[in-house]
Design an enzyme around this catalytic site. Structure first.
Site, PDB file in Angstrom:
ATOM      1  N   GLY A  20      11.682   5.986  -9.687  1.00  0.00           N
ATOM      2  CA  GLY A  20      12.687   4.957  -9.482  1.00  0.00           C
ATOM      3  C   GLY A  20      12.271   4.098  -8.303  1.00  0.00           C
ATOM      4  N   ARG A  72      11.354   1.974  -2.653  1.00  0.00           N
ATOM      5  CA  ARG A  72      11.275   1.069  -1.503  1.00  0.00           C
ATOM      6  C   ARG A  72      11.406  -0.391  -1.937  1.00  0.00           C
ATOM      7  NH1 ARG A  72       5.014   0.767   0.612  1.00  0.00           N
ATOM      8  NH2 ARG A  72       3.950   1.090  -1.373  1.00  0.00           N
ATOM      9  N   LYS A  81       9.622  -5.240  -2.220  1.00  0.00           N
ATOM     10  CA  LYS A  81       8.825  -4.074  -1.837  1.00  0.00           C
ATOM     11  C   LYS A  81       8.924  -3.946  -0.316  1.00  0.00           C
ATOM     12  CE  LYS A  81       4.202  -2.058  -2.559  1.00  0.00           C
ATOM     13  NZ  LYS A  81       2.868  -2.296  -3.169  1.00  0.00           N
ATOM     14  N   ARG A 126       8.566 -10.318  -4.821  1.00  0.00           N
ATOM     15  CA  ARG A 126       7.732 -10.717  -5.954  1.00  0.00           C
ATOM     16  C   ARG A 126       8.546 -11.572  -6.910  1.00  0.00           C
ATOM     17  NH1 ARG A 126       6.536  -4.796  -6.781  1.00  0.00           N
ATOM     18  NH2 ARG A 126       4.490  -4.358  -5.880  1.00  0.00           N
ATOM     19  N   ARG A 169       9.932  -1.555 -17.095  1.00  0.00           N
ATOM     20  CA  ARG A 169       8.687  -0.794 -17.175  1.00  0.00           C
ATOM     21  C   ARG A 169       8.688   0.131 -18.392  1.00  0.00           C
ATOM     22  NH1 ARG A 169       7.613  -0.125 -11.078  1.00  0.00           N
ATOM     23  NH2 ARG A 169       9.261  -1.374 -10.160  1.00  0.00           N
ATOM     24  N   ASP A 195       4.847   3.883 -14.922  1.00  0.00           N
ATOM     25  CA  ASP A 195       5.880   3.204 -14.137  1.00  0.00           C
ATOM     26  C   ASP A 195       5.358   1.913 -13.519  1.00  0.00           C
ATOM     27  OD1 ASP A 195       4.435   5.324 -12.593  1.00  0.00           O
ATOM     28  OD2 ASP A 195       5.428   4.390 -10.893  1.00  0.00           O
TER      29      ASP A 195
END
Length: 462
Positions: free
Chosen positions: A93, A96, A116, A182, A189, A259
């Site tokens: 999961g 961060r 991130k 991002r 995923r 993932d």
């Protein structure tokens, strides 16, 4: 790859809220000691209507994570499982990071802003939820280089230094901290599907398939295919193109776990990446990849295997035969994408599958014999301008070159991004907070992307 100009209208589209009760957990960001803006991707911001933010507003949204207007009311740490080096791990999961916002670009595509290094979540396990500044700087460089070489990649949208001292085993510590954002066309995923399959949540699986088909359209495969089979056909085509783009870029991702596989076919999550110093199928990026599972020459195999894990998860909704049929299309899509992209990077016309495959073989032989890296090879042989009196030279001479008018093709040497240069770019930042080399490199990579132009895309890209 340099995106085409887009309109600059901010259009919030928090569509994931329809899935929010089971796809993620509401979280808050860390309260960082400071927020110092280090990188702002203005072209990307223009595509989603955020170019007009002042630096102070930018920091409020992407350093303190004040919600964007009419967007997600709070960030979501997404839930997923995954195979890590092909060993199943249900304890994953967003540990961060989180999904911060969703919005439309100028073409109407749904885009996600994800983080991130934004702090701990219920999925952090023993981690501190932080990101090093060096790691953020490396991801900027990786995404800029990949984009310039035509790879369908997430883009680094923002980097803000956060004023904490971090301890890491793979960097001299203490080291500086950062939070990164991002921009991607989705954050769904393969591991998201694996989690639902493991928990037996068929209704949620069907809803997720529907969400992906609605927001990431592509080639559906055979007429009359079920939603699950349609999605797998799309993902297989996109993943095959992604694998091919790595080969032509001479890039090694390093951690091709399920993932880290986005069903949109976007490459993302750059940790121990490397570019090839020479053509070597056995080259690995991660020091911990002792078996070479994700070596340069094995990446397509690994990505195909990951598609197989999506097929296993989709058995929750569909019988095996149509899923197997979709998986079996990977090889043909991959080979077509390699030849399509190889000719594009060489700046030559395609002569068909057989002739193009032969040309690739000659190119690999030439690089192996000479020790020349892919960046130098493609640059020196672009359009057949090397005029070599050998089999490769003859094969190139038989093709009409693509007209190259950009000044980049007259440079003394091509852009590259070997690990030694990355370290050289980081050193003045670490020693004297001098970002001039970093900024110059980003500009140079964008210029290279302009010279290459848009790559030929598979029709099934989202």
């Amino acid at each position: 790859m340099q995106p085409a100009p887009q309109d600059a209208i901010y259009r919030p589209a928090p569509r994931i809220l329809d899935l929010a009760s089971w796809i993620g957990d509401p979280v808050g960001p860390a309260d960082f000691p400071e927020t110092k803006l280090r990188f702002r991707n203005q072209p990307a911001a223009a595509e989603v209507g955020l170019a007009g933010l002042s630096d102070a507003e930018w920091i409020r949204h992407f350093g303190r994570f004040e919600s964007l207007p009419e967007n997600l009311p709070h960030p979501l740490a997404l839930r997923y499982h995954g195979h890590q080096f092909q060993v199943y791990n249900p304890d994953l999961g967003d540990g961060r990071g989180f999904l911060f916002a969703q919005l439309l670009d100028g073409t109407g595509r749904l885009m996600d802003l994800g983080t991130k290094g934004s702090g701990q979540t219920p999925w952090s396990r023993q981690g501190d939820g932080r990101l090093t500044l060096k790691g953020a700087m490396r991801e900027v460089l990786a995404t800029e280089m990949l984009g310039a070489l035509g790879v369908n990649t997430s883009r680094t949208f923002s980097v803000i230094e956060t004023g904490e001292a971090l301890w890491r085993g793979d960097e001299p510590s203490p080291t500086r901290s950062a939070v990164m954002v991002r921009l991607s066309h989705g954050h769904i995923r393969i591991g998201t599907f694996q989690r639902l399959a493991a928990l037996g949540e068929a209704d949620n699986m069907a809803a997720l398939v529907g969400y992906c088909l609605a927001n990431f359209p592509g080639n559906d495969g055979p007429e009359g295919a079920s939603p699950a089979a349609r999605l797998l056909n799309q993902v297989v085509e996109r993943m095959a193109d992604m694998a091919a783009s790595y080969v032509v870029a001479g890039f090694v991702h390093g951690v091709l776990n399920t993932d880290n596989m986005n069903v949109t076919g976007e490459s993302f999550d750059y940790g121990p990446w490397r570019w090839l110093p020479r053509w070597d199928p056995a080259f690995t990026a991660a020091y911990f990849d002792s078996s070479g599972l994700y070596a340069f020459g094995r990446q397509a195999q690994a990505i195909h295997w990951n598609c197989g894990q999506l097929a296993v998860a989709l058995r929750t909704l569909e019988e095996a035969p149509p899923l197997i049929a979709a998986l079996n299309r990977f090889e043909e899509h991959y080979r077509a994408a390699v030849t399509r992209r190889w000719c594009w990077r060489l700046g030559i016309q395609s002569l068909g599958a057989e002739e193009d495959t032969a040309l690739i073989g000659l190119s690999e032989e030439a690089m192996t014999a000479s020790g020349e890296g892919p960046d130098a090879f493609f640059f020196h042989h672009r359009g057949g301008r090397a005029n070599a009196a050998d089999a490769l030279g003859e094969a190139l001479a038989a093709r009409g070159p693509v007209a190259d008018t950009h000044a980049y093709w007259h440079d003394a040497a091509p852009q590259s991004l070997l690990i030694e240069e990355v370290e050289a770019i980081w050193a003045p930042i670490a020693d004297g907070d001098d970002w001039s080399q970093f900024e110059a490199k980003v500009a140079a990579l964008r210029r290279m992307g302009e010279a290459h132009g848009e790559p030929p895309q598979a029709a099934g890209h989202a």
